[in-house]
Design an enzyme around this catalytic site. Structure first.
Site, PDB file in Angstrom:
ATOM      1  N   GLY A  48      -5.989   3.687  -3.927  1.00  0.00           N
ATOM      2  CA  GLY A  48      -6.117   2.205  -3.962  1.00  0.00           C
ATOM      3  C   GLY A  48      -5.328   1.540  -2.887  1.00  0.00           C
ATOM      4  O   GLY A  48      -4.438   2.414  -2.299  1.00  0.00           O
ATOM      5  N   GLN A  53      -0.090  -4.536   1.530  1.00  0.00           N
ATOM      6  CA  GLN A  53       0.227  -3.041   1.920  1.00  0.00           C
ATOM      7  C   GLN A  53       0.061  -2.826   3.542  1.00  0.00           C
ATOM      8  O   GLN A  53       0.422  -1.701   4.345  1.00  0.00           O
ATOM      9  CB  GLN A  53      -0.334  -1.925   1.187  1.00  0.00           C
ATOM     10  N   CYS A 101       2.785   6.028  -4.184  1.00  0.00           N
ATOM     11  CA  CYS A 101       2.129   4.966  -3.438  1.00  0.00           C
ATOM     12  C   CYS A 101       2.179   5.196  -1.738  1.00  0.00           C
ATOM     13  O   CYS A 101       3.308   5.542  -1.282  1.00  0.00           O
ATOM     14  CB  CYS A 101       3.085   3.759  -3.866  1.00  0.00           C
ATOM     15  N   LEU A 102       1.188   4.763  -1.256  1.00  0.00           N
ATOM     16  CA  LEU A 102       1.158   4.853   0.161  1.00  0.00           C
ATOM     17  C   LEU A 102       2.291   4.260   0.863  1.00  0.00           C
ATOM     18  O   LEU A 102       2.765   4.675   2.029  1.00  0.00           O
ATOM     19  CB  LEU A 102      -0.249   4.286   0.765  1.00  0.00           C
ATOM     20  N   HIS A 143      -1.301  -0.730 -10.901  1.00  0.00           N
ATOM     21  CA  HIS A 143      -0.259  -0.553 -10.032  1.00  0.00           C
ATOM     22  C   HIS A 143      -0.840  -1.420  -8.598  1.00  0.00           C
ATOM     23  O   HIS A 143       0.089  -1.872  -7.931  1.00  0.00           O
ATOM     24  CB  HIS A 143      -0.578   1.032  -9.284  1.00  0.00           C
ATOM     25  N   GLU A 144      -2.336  -1.545  -8.591  1.00  0.00           N
ATOM     26  CA  GLU A 144      -2.569  -2.380  -7.382  1.00  0.00           C
ATOM     27  C   GLU A 144      -2.284  -3.897  -7.575  1.00  0.00           C
ATOM     28  O   GLU A 144      -2.016  -4.458  -6.755  1.00  0.00           O
ATOM     29  CB  GLU A 144      -4.140  -2.060  -7.218  1.00  0.00           C
ATOM     30  N   HIS A 147       1.205  -4.694  -6.724  1.00  0.00           N
ATOM     31  CA  HIS A 147       1.493  -4.897  -5.254  1.00  0.00           C
ATOM     32  C   HIS A 147       1.258  -6.381  -4.990  1.00  0.00           C
ATOM     33  O   HIS A 147       2.030  -6.870  -4.095  1.00  0.00           O
ATOM     34  CB  HIS A 147       0.425  -4.448  -4.393  1.00  0.00           C
TER      35      HIS A 147
HETATM   36 NI    NI Z   1       0.748   1.389  -4.021  1.00  0.00          NI
END
Ligand code: NI
Length: 190
Positions: A48, A53, A101-102, A143-144, A147
């Site tokens: 995701g 991000q 996480c990216l 999680h998303e 963000h």
């Molecule tokens: Ni993330």
């Protein structure tokens, strides 16, 4: 277009993202951006990605899980775009989710996630979306959503001794977590 991914320490990740006005959802600007967000998630093998991000603090995220190499134990989630989401926690039960996480390169940690949530928002055509998700899939949505609130997974790691690099996760923690993940999938169906 593939965007550069903001990394922890970048203030954009700590901003609470702004709602996208309804009459702008179908604009070229937003539609092209959503395509870019999907392409960026795919190119980074993410499960995701949220708009902030890629340094655009709008309230939109995308998720998709299909044979994900970063998270091989995650059940599939079809490509889903959610604009202006609201989250509701439907259970008092939690499970420990080993997250990455990216925007937090080479770190994983165990985060408590609610076992059942409801997400309501709009899809990319502006139509209402209402999703109830359980287990690992519920964890991905939480999680998303975090963000968009400026929250990163390390903020939610209670036992900081669970923090590890991806190599050390694979070496020391993956087999135990895969078993746990299997139990969660068996119990919650996703
Ligand atoms: Ni993330």
């Amino acid at each position: 277009m593939i965007h550069e991914i903001a990394k922890i320490g970048d203030p954009v990740l700590r901003q609470v993202a702004t709602e996208i006005p309804l009459d702008e959802i179908t604009s070229d600007r937003i539609q092209v951006f959503i395509n870019d967000l999907i392409d960026t998630m795919h190119s980074a093998s993410g499960a995701g990605i949220a708009a902030n991000q890629v340094s655009v603090p709008w309230r939109v995220f995308v998720v998709e899980v299909k044979d994900n190499p970063r998270y091989p134990y995650k059940p599939d989630i079809p490509l889903t775009v959610i604009i202006n989401p609201e989250i509701e926690f439907l259970s008092d039960d939690f499970f420990l989710n080993y997250e990455g996480c990216l925007s937090v390169p080479n770190l994983r940690g165990a985060v408590e996630r609610c076992t059942e949530i409801r997400i309501q928002g709009l899809d990319r055509s502006g139509s209402a979306i209402d999703i109830v998700a359980r287990g690992l899939t519920a964890g991905t949505f939480q999680h998303e959503y975090d963000h968009l609130q400026g929250i990163l997974f390390p903020d939610r790691v209670k036992d900081t001794r669970t923090l590890c690099t991806w190599d050390e996760f694979e070496k020391y923690h993956e087999s135990a977590f895969r078993k746990q993940a299997g139990d969660i999938v068996a119990k919650y169906g996703s």
